[in-house]
Motif scaffolding. Structure first.
Motif, mmCIF file in Angstrom:
data_model
loop_
_atom_site.group_PDB
_atom_site.id
_atom_site.type_symbol
_atom_site.label_atom_id
_atom_site.label_comp_id
_atom_site.label_asym_id
_atom_site.label_seq_id
_atom_site.Cartn_x
_atom_site.Cartn_y
_atom_site.Cartn_z
ATOM 1 N N VAL A 146 0.750 -1.130 0.062
ATOM 2 C CA VAL A 146 0.087 0.121 0.096
ATOM 3 C C VAL A 146 1.010 1.268 -0.181
ATOM 4 O O VAL A 146 0.538 2.164 -0.483
ATOM 5 N N TYR A 147 2.085 1.128 0.657
ATOM 6 C CA TYR A 147 2.760 2.621 0.619
ATOM 7 C C TYR A 147 3.094 3.131 -0.624
ATOM 8 O O TYR A 147 3.558 2.579 -1.479
ATOM 9 N N GLY A 148 2.731 4.329 -0.833
ATOM 10 C CA GLY A 148 3.097 4.951 -2.084
ATOM 11 C C GLY A 148 2.180 4.601 -3.278
ATOM 12 O O GLY A 148 2.183 5.301 -4.291
ATOM 13 N N ARG A 149 0.912 4.086 -2.780
ATOM 14 C CA ARG A 149 0.244 3.505 -3.874
ATOM 15 C C ARG A 149 -1.239 4.219 -4.033
ATOM 16 O O ARG A 149 -2.204 3.493 -4.368
ATOM 17 N N GLU A 150 -1.264 5.494 -3.424
ATOM 18 C CA GLU A 150 -2.507 6.086 -3.449
ATOM 19 C C GLU A 150 -3.504 6.015 -4.855
ATOM 20 O O GLU A 150 -2.687 6.434 -5.974
ATOM 21 N N GLY A 151 -4.708 5.735 -4.783
ATOM 22 C CA GLY A 151 -5.485 5.611 -6.031
ATOM 23 C C GLY A 151 -5.105 4.425 -6.775
ATOM 24 O O GLY A 151 -5.874 4.373 -7.720
ATOM 25 N N ARG A 152 -4.222 3.680 -6.730
ATOM 26 C CA ARG A 152 -4.030 2.646 -7.300
ATOM 27 C C ARG A 152 -4.647 1.362 -6.926
ATOM 28 O O ARG A 152 -4.952 1.282 -5.586
ATOM 29 N N PRO A 153 -4.974 0.369 -7.496
ATOM 30 C CA PRO A 153 -5.773 -0.903 -7.088
ATOM 31 C C PRO A 153 -4.970 -1.547 -5.951
ATOM 32 O O PRO A 153 -3.617 -1.923 -6.137
ATOM 33 N N CYS A 154 -5.528 -1.936 -4.765
ATOM 34 C CA CYS A 154 -5.122 -2.903 -4.030
ATOM 35 C C CYS A 154 -4.635 -4.196 -4.429
ATOM 36 O O CYS A 154 -5.374 -4.786 -5.308
ATOM 37 N N LEU A 155 -3.131 -4.569 -4.239
ATOM 38 C CA LEU A 155 -2.885 -5.973 -5.133
ATOM 39 C C LEU A 155 -3.650 -7.051 -4.509
ATOM 40 O O LEU A 155 -3.628 -8.171 -5.069
ATOM 41 N N ARG A 156 -4.383 -7.113 -3.238
ATOM 42 C CA ARG A 156 -5.213 -8.358 -2.877
ATOM 43 C C ARG A 156 -6.565 -8.288 -3.339
ATOM 44 O O ARG A 156 -7.298 -9.212 -3.693
ATOM 45 N N CYS A 157 -7.167 -6.941 -3.229
ATOM 46 C CA CYS A 157 -8.826 -7.096 -3.573
ATOM 47 C C CYS A 157 -9.046 -5.983 -4.881
ATOM 48 O O CYS A 157 -10.171 -6.158 -5.279
ATOM 49 N N GLY A 158 -8.293 -5.312 -5.143
ATOM 50 C CA GLY A 158 -8.508 -4.188 -6.344
ATOM 51 C C GLY A 158 -8.993 -2.883 -5.985
ATOM 52 O O GLY A 158 -9.275 -2.164 -6.780
ATOM 53 N N ALA A 159 -9.223 -2.617 -4.807
ATOM 54 C CA ALA A 159 -10.074 -1.488 -4.258
ATOM 55 C C ALA A 159 -9.026 -0.241 -4.186
ATOM 56 O O ALA A 159 -7.631 -0.837 -4.046
ATOM 57 N N PRO A 160 -9.177 0.950 -4.574
ATOM 58 C CA PRO A 160 -8.125 1.992 -4.613
ATOM 59 C C PRO A 160 -7.722 2.135 -3.219
ATOM 60 O O PRO A 160 -8.229 2.199 -2.156
ATOM 61 N N VAL A 161 -6.368 2.330 -3.189
ATOM 62 C CA VAL A 161 -5.477 2.458 -1.880
ATOM 63 C C VAL A 161 -5.833 3.810 -1.543
ATOM 64 O O VAL A 161 -5.693 4.771 -2.368
ATOM 65 N N ARG A 162 -5.838 4.262 -0.206
ATOM 66 C CA ARG A 162 -5.909 5.581 0.212
ATOM 67 C C ARG A 162 -4.736 6.059 0.887
ATOM 68 O O ARG A 162 -4.147 5.297 1.530
ATOM 69 N N LYS A 163 -4.836 7.544 0.917
ATOM 70 C CA LYS A 163 -3.631 8.124 1.997
ATOM 71 C C LYS A 163 -4.313 9.163 2.672
ATOM 72 O O LYS A 163 -5.343 9.972 2.276
ATOM 73 N N ALA A 164 -3.853 9.322 3.931
ATOM 74 C CA ALA A 164 -4.052 10.388 4.976
ATOM 75 C C ALA A 164 -3.211 10.457 5.821
ATOM 76 O O ALA A 164 -1.956 9.991 6.110
ATOM 77 N N GLU A 165 -3.379 11.565 6.522
ATOM 78 C CA GLU A 165 -2.498 11.914 7.724
ATOM 79 C C GLU A 165 -2.723 11.108 9.042
ATOM 80 O O GLU A 165 -3.839 10.968 9.251
ATOM 81 N N LEU A 166 -1.697 10.663 9.627
ATOM 82 C CA LEU A 166 -1.756 10.092 10.950
ATOM 83 C C LEU A 166 -0.622 10.750 11.893
ATOM 84 O O LEU A 166 0.275 10.517 11.570
ATOM 85 N N GLY A 167 -1.193 11.534 12.660
ATOM 86 C CA GLY A 167 -0.162 12.528 13.419
ATOM 87 C C GLY A 167 0.280 13.365 12.516
ATOM 88 O O GLY A 167 -0.290 13.998 11.856
#
Length: 272
Positions: A225-246
């Motif tokens: 998932v890291y660096g893959r925002e908007g790209r399909p998840c390698l496991r399920c195909g859903a778009p990977v998301r990015k957000a702030e945590l701390g």
């Protein structure tokens, strides 16, 4: 910020170039230590401790450095022109007859007594790549604050030393929970599996410059998932998301990973 496996590689290169050899050049370009003369002393070893580097020098001295976001150590043949950046960015030079190491943009550089090393690294948790690795102790520390998010707990070097932002996101994905899930809500057995997975991944990557956490061999798929925002998840195909945590960004798959997200989203799915 370089993670534990990258720092291990840097220490390995420095150790191979400097250990067992007498310094013929030593230049610490920070005001506090600019007059320190280390020439004529042998480098004993270069040891990583989490994300810290400890260069031990004859006479009971240790050069402590930390790369943080932008720092780097580069090794060249003595006499070769360094190419790690502008000369004004060099903070340290350690050289012998064969090799010279240049420390660029080092935000932490201090010369201490070797006996004082606990002052700078004694707060760290079990080192994922060190001889002190203790998964049970790492889990005990991770769970000490049950309300803390998993992402924050993994990044805290006092819990276990060596995890950075990339591994934080990847480990949460592999555990199938979001980085916002409080560690106290992890299912029984998950914290120990997380610690074991972290150890396995860093061990597998410490000898390879290209970090990989997946078994997928297609180009451009070394990480889940890291660096893959908007790209399909390698496991399920859903778009990977990015957000702030701390103060860090984090990546996750909202379909594969159960738990809260960065915004309130109603009841949490069960973590079983």
């Amino acid at each position: 910020m370089p993670e534990g496996d990258t720092v291990w590689q840097v220490a390995h290169r420095l150790h191979a170039a400097l250990a067992g050899r007498v310094l013929t050049r030593a230049d610490l370009r920070v005001p506090r230590f600019a007059t320190a003369d280390l020439t004529g002393r042998a480098v004993l070893d270069v040891t990583p401790r989490g994300k810290h580097l400890l260069t031990r020098i004859e006479g009971g001295l240790t050069l402590h450095s930390h790369l943080r976001m932008d720092g780097a150590w580069r090794v060249y043949a003595t006499g070769e022109r360094p190419r790690g950046g502008p000369a004004h960015q060099i903070r340290a030079v350690l050289g012998n007859e064969e090799h010279t190491a240049y420390g660029y943009r080092l935000p932490v550089l201090e010369l201490i007594r070797t006996a004082e090393e606990p002052r700078v690294v004694g707060h760290l948790g079990p080192d994922l790549l060190g001889p002190d690795w203790d998964p049970e102790e790492a889990v005990r520390r991770l769970l000490a604050d049950p309300a803390r998010t998993l992402g924050e707990a993994l990044l805290d070097q006092r819990n276990l030393a060596g995890i950075g932002n990339i591994y934080k996101s990847e480990l949460a994905f592999l555990a199938a929970v979001t980085p916002w899930l409080p560690v106290g809500e992890l299912a029984p057995g998950v914290p120990l599996r997380l610690a074991a997975t972290a150890h396995r991944l860093l061990e597998a990557n410490k000898d390879h410059p290209d970090r990989r956490t997946t078994t997928v061999r297609r180009p451009g798929t070394p990480l889940h998932v890291y660096g893959r925002e908007g790209r399909p998840c390698l496991r399920c195909g859903a778009p990977v998301r990015k957000a702030e945590l701390g103060d860090r960004v984090t990546y996750w798959c909202p379909a594969c990973q159960r738990g809260p997200g960065p915004e309130p989203s109603g009841p949490r799915p069960p973590n079983d």
